[in-house]
Write an enzyme that holds these catalytic residues in place. Structure first.
Site, PDB file in Angstrom:
ATOM      1  N   TYR A 126      18.048 -45.569  -6.958  1.00 28.19           N
ATOM      2  CA  TYR A 126      17.570 -44.420  -6.169  1.00 28.19           C
ATOM      3  C   TYR A 126      18.237 -43.131  -6.654  1.00 28.19           C
ATOM      4  CZ  TYR A 126      17.313 -41.149  -2.260  1.00 28.19           C
ATOM      5  OH  TYR A 126      17.120 -40.018  -1.504  1.00 28.19           O
ATOM      6  N   GLN A 148      10.102 -38.509   8.500  1.00 22.51           N
ATOM      7  CA  GLN A 148      10.992 -37.725   9.370  1.00 22.51           C
ATOM      8  C   GLN A 148      11.028 -36.249   8.949  1.00 22.51           C
ATOM      9  OE1 GLN A 148      15.436 -38.531  10.601  1.00 22.51           O
ATOM     10  NE2 GLN A 148      15.483 -37.583   8.590  1.00 22.51           N
ATOM     11  N   LEU A 199       8.620 -33.950  -0.528  1.00 24.02           N
ATOM     12  CA  LEU A 199       9.506 -34.811   0.270  1.00 24.02           C
ATOM     13  C   LEU A 199       9.123 -36.280   0.156  1.00 24.02           C
ATOM     14  CD1 LEU A 199       9.720 -32.680   3.549  1.00 24.02           C
ATOM     15  CD2 LEU A 199      10.879 -32.345   1.378  1.00 24.02           C
ATOM     16  N   GLU A 235      23.349 -38.551  -2.570  1.00 26.22           N
ATOM     17  CA  GLU A 235      23.565 -39.846  -3.238  1.00 26.22           C
ATOM     18  C   GLU A 235      23.875 -39.649  -4.722  1.00 26.22           C
ATOM     19  OE1 GLU A 235      23.372 -43.454  -2.628  1.00 26.22           O
ATOM     20  OE2 GLU A 235      24.022 -42.646  -0.720  1.00 26.22           O
ATOM     21  N   LYS A 270      16.642 -39.824  -8.554  1.00 24.27           N
ATOM     22  CA  LYS A 270      16.737 -38.489  -7.947  1.00 24.27           C
ATOM     23  C   LYS A 270      17.505 -37.523  -8.856  1.00 24.27           C
ATOM     24  CE  LYS A 270      14.743 -38.541  -3.795  1.00 24.27           C
ATOM     25  NZ  LYS A 270      13.854 -37.501  -3.274  1.00 24.27           N
ATOM     26  N   ARG A 275      13.957 -40.908  12.598  1.00 20.38           N
ATOM     27  CA  ARG A 275      14.497 -41.622  11.450  1.00 20.38           C
ATOM     28  C   ARG A 275      13.869 -43.014  11.351  1.00 20.38           C
ATOM     29  NH1 ARG A 275      16.577 -41.288   6.496  1.00 20.38           N
ATOM     30  NH2 ARG A 275      18.839 -41.188   6.424  1.00 20.38           N
ATOM     31  N   THR A 298      19.483 -35.113  -3.420  1.00 17.16           N
ATOM     32  CA  THR A 298      20.263 -35.884  -2.443  1.00 17.16           C
ATOM     33  C   THR A 298      21.743 -35.969  -2.788  1.00 17.16           C
ATOM     34  OG1 THR A 298      20.662 -38.157  -1.701  1.00 17.16           O
ATOM     35  CG2 THR A 298      19.442 -37.919  -3.722  1.00 17.16           C
TER      36      THR A 298
HETATM   37  N1  GDD Z   1      20.369 -49.045   5.955  1.00 17.29           N
HETATM   38  C1  GDD Z   1      21.462 -49.744   6.304  1.00 17.29           C
HETATM   39  N2  GDD Z   1      21.327 -50.910   7.029  1.00 17.29           N
HETATM   40  N3  GDD Z   1      22.668 -49.271   5.955  1.00 17.29           N
HETATM   41  C2  GDD Z   1      23.769 -49.963   6.329  1.00 17.29           C
HETATM   42  C3  GDD Z   1      23.683 -51.149   7.077  1.00 17.29           C
HETATM   43  C4  GDD Z   1      22.398 -51.650   7.438  1.00 17.29           C
HETATM   44  O1  GDD Z   1      22.246 -52.667   8.090  1.00 17.29           O
HETATM   45  N4  GDD Z   1      24.954 -51.579   7.318  1.00 17.29           N
HETATM   46  C5  GDD Z   1      25.781 -50.706   6.761  1.00 17.29           C
HETATM   47  N5  GDD Z   1      25.069 -49.731   6.143  1.00 17.29           N
HETATM   48  C6  GDD Z   1      25.658 -48.616   5.394  1.00 17.29           C
HETATM   49  C7  GDD Z   1      25.067 -48.431   4.000  1.00 17.29           C
HETATM   50  O2  GDD Z   1      25.645 -49.384   3.094  1.00 17.29           O
HETATM   51  C8  GDD Z   1      25.483 -47.002   3.727  1.00 17.29           C
HETATM   52  O3  GDD Z   1      26.821 -46.956   3.281  1.00 17.29           O
HETATM   53  C9  GDD Z   1      25.412 -46.327   5.103  1.00 17.29           C
HETATM   54  O4  GDD Z   1      25.349 -47.395   6.051  1.00 17.29           O
HETATM   55  C10 GDD Z   1      24.212 -45.421   5.300  1.00 17.29           C
HETATM   56  O5  GDD Z   1      23.060 -46.154   4.892  1.00 17.29           O
HETATM   57  P1  GDD Z   1      21.586 -45.551   5.120  1.00 17.29           P
HETATM   58  O6  GDD Z   1      21.396 -45.164   6.527  1.00 17.29           O
HETATM   59  O7  GDD Z   1      20.634 -46.541   4.536  1.00 17.29           O
HETATM   60  O8  GDD Z   1      21.598 -44.188   4.307  1.00 17.29           O
HETATM   61  P2  GDD Z   1      22.126 -43.838   2.831  1.00 17.29           P
HETATM   62  O9  GDD Z   1      23.404 -43.080   2.989  1.00 17.29           O
HETATM   63  O10 GDD Z   1      22.144 -45.033   1.963  1.00 17.29           O
HETATM   64  O11 GDD Z   1      20.974 -42.891   2.287  1.00 17.29           O
HETATM   65  C11 GDD Z   1      20.398 -41.865   3.110  1.00 17.29           C
HETATM   66  O12 GDD Z   1      21.017 -40.620   2.852  1.00 17.29           O
HETATM   67  C12 GDD Z   1      20.786 -40.088   1.548  1.00 17.29           C
HETATM   68  C13 GDD Z   1      21.526 -38.748   1.457  1.00 17.29           C
HETATM   69  O13 GDD Z   1      22.883 -38.979   1.273  1.00 17.29           O
HETATM   70  C14 GDD Z   1      18.896 -41.835   2.829  1.00 17.29           C
HETATM   71  O14 GDD Z   1      18.277 -40.982   3.750  1.00 17.29           O
HETATM   72  C15 GDD Z   1      18.618 -41.320   1.435  1.00 17.29           C
HETATM   73  O15 GDD Z   1      17.209 -41.184   1.243  1.00 17.29           O
HETATM   74  C16 GDD Z   1      19.293 -39.943   1.289  1.00 17.29           C
HETATM   75  O16 GDD Z   1      19.071 -39.446  -0.007  1.00 17.29           O
END
Ligand code: GDD
Length: 327
Positions: free
Chosen positions: A153, A13, A84, A131, A157, A188, A129
């Site tokens: 993760y 992305q 990236l 995170e 990072k 995405r 990030t």
């Molecule tokens: N993926 C996923 N799938 N997440 C879920 C789901 C599901 O079915 N259900 C609930 N979630 C919740 C996760 O537990 C998390 O709290 C939130 O949705 C976002 O999950 P993700 O979209 O997987 O993103 P992320 O916040 O864990 O991480 C992303 O953002 C980071 C920056 O803050 C990623 O892009 C990372 O690479 C990035 O560093």
């Protein structure tokens, strides 16, 4: 003089948006990817706009392999490198911690070492990030907030984030970390929550599926548009001095909020389709991310342009169009 930039993770992305931006700014862009034949055509789909551009070259590169990186830098002599490439799924890092460390920590270290020995004038951007703030819920978070990682993760990072700072101080390398909060788009990956939601809503609307299975929907995130965020990456490498910057919208909303906007846009009732599935819960969760992008605004002049609602609707419309082709 020809401006050459290397962008790792070019088929993802952020990589695809950044390659487009750099080409529009006159760079010759060396995009790298890890070739896996089975997925190749699928992964190249975001690069259709620039694939035939003479200023774009796609190279195979495993960032875990130091010699490949050295050869790439020697071959193209870049002025800027944007790293990236990553194992970017937080949930998957619990099941693949070693791979996550190899790609997310050893990878950037390989670049820093190569820059130090080949050409210390190369400018380096590392994708850090939000995170890294983990379970520190003192909000809004800024560049001085305490890091408290709660996943392999985020640990990987955070190590590379500190390596960037260390190489900057120790060797005077122009290296920056962009602490990016969640950033989404129609490009995405489908295993991230926003895209999973927009794709499911589109398919439910078209009668292609009936359920949306999710884990924790009460997590809060500061969500922005990836295309806006890659501009901040480029800006970070154009300053007089290297530094780290936080990139966010300054607003926080929950997974549930995102889902409600999308399902309302689709004319659907969430409660008729949502199933909470423990399979999608993580061993540790980051409860709340909310960034203060004041420094990026003040020094880089960067501001987010796309609202949360605009982003959610844009992603839903894109998925609806894509899924309609399957009907
Ligand atoms: N993926 C996923 N799938 N997440 C879920 C789901 C599901 O079915 N259900 C609930 N979630 C919740 C996760 O537990 C998390 O709290 C939130 O949705 C976002 O999950 P993700 O979209 O997987 O993103 P992320 O916040 O864990 O991480 C992303 O953002 C980071 C920056 O803050 C990623 O892009 C990372 O690479 C990035 O560093």
């Amino acid at each position: 003089m020809e401006k050459v930039a290397i962008v790792t993770g070019a088929t993802g992305q952020d990589g695809s948006y950044l390659c487009e931006l750099l080409i529009s700014k006159g760079y010759t862009v060396i995009g790298t990817m890890r070739r896996t034949i089975s997925e190749e055509s699928e992964r190249l789909k975001f690069l259709t706009k620039i694939m035939d551009n003479q200023k774009f070259i796609l190279e195979d590169c495993d960032i875990q392999d130091a010699s490949t990186i050295h050869n790439l830098i020697r071959k193209y002599n870049p002025i800027e490198i944007y790293n990236l490439a990553a194992q970017s799924h937080v949930g998957n890092s619990f099941t693949s911690p070693m791979t996550t460390i190899q790609i997310n920590t050893v990878g950037p270290l390989n670049f820093l070492e190569a820059i130090k020995s080949i050409n210390p004038r190369i400018r380096f951007y590392q994708a850090s990030t939000s995170e890294m703030f983990g379970d520190n819920v003192i909000c809004p978070q800024n560049e001085n907030s305490e890091f408290s990682p709660v996943s392999p993760y985020a640990c990987a990072k955070l190590a590379s984030h500190h390596l960037v700072g260390t190489y900057r101080k120790a060797y005077g390398i122009y290296a920056c970390s962009g602490i990016l909060f969640n950033h989404e788009s129609p490009r995405r990956g489908e295993n991230f929550v926003t895209r999973k939601i927009t794709k499911a809503a589109a398919r439910i609307k078209l009668g292609l599926q009936s359920e949306l299975r999710l884990g924790n929907i009460d997590a809060y995130r500061d969500w922005g548009y990836a295309k806006d965020y890659v501009v901040a990456m480029w800006m970070m490498l154009q300053q007089d001095e290297p530094d780290d910057y936080l990139v966010a919208t300054g607003k926080t909303t929950s997974v549930r909020d995102f889902m409600n906007i999308v399902f309302t846009e689709a004319g659907l009732n969430v409660d008729d389709h949502l199933v909470i599935d423990p399979k999608f819960y993580r061993p540790c969760e980051v409860p709340k991310l909310w960034g203060d992008p004041a420094k990026a605004k003040r020094i880089l002049g960067w501001i987010p342009k796309t609202t949360f609602r605009e982003l959610a609707v844009k992603m839903y419309k894109s998925d609806y169009k894509l899924e309609k082709q399957n009907v």
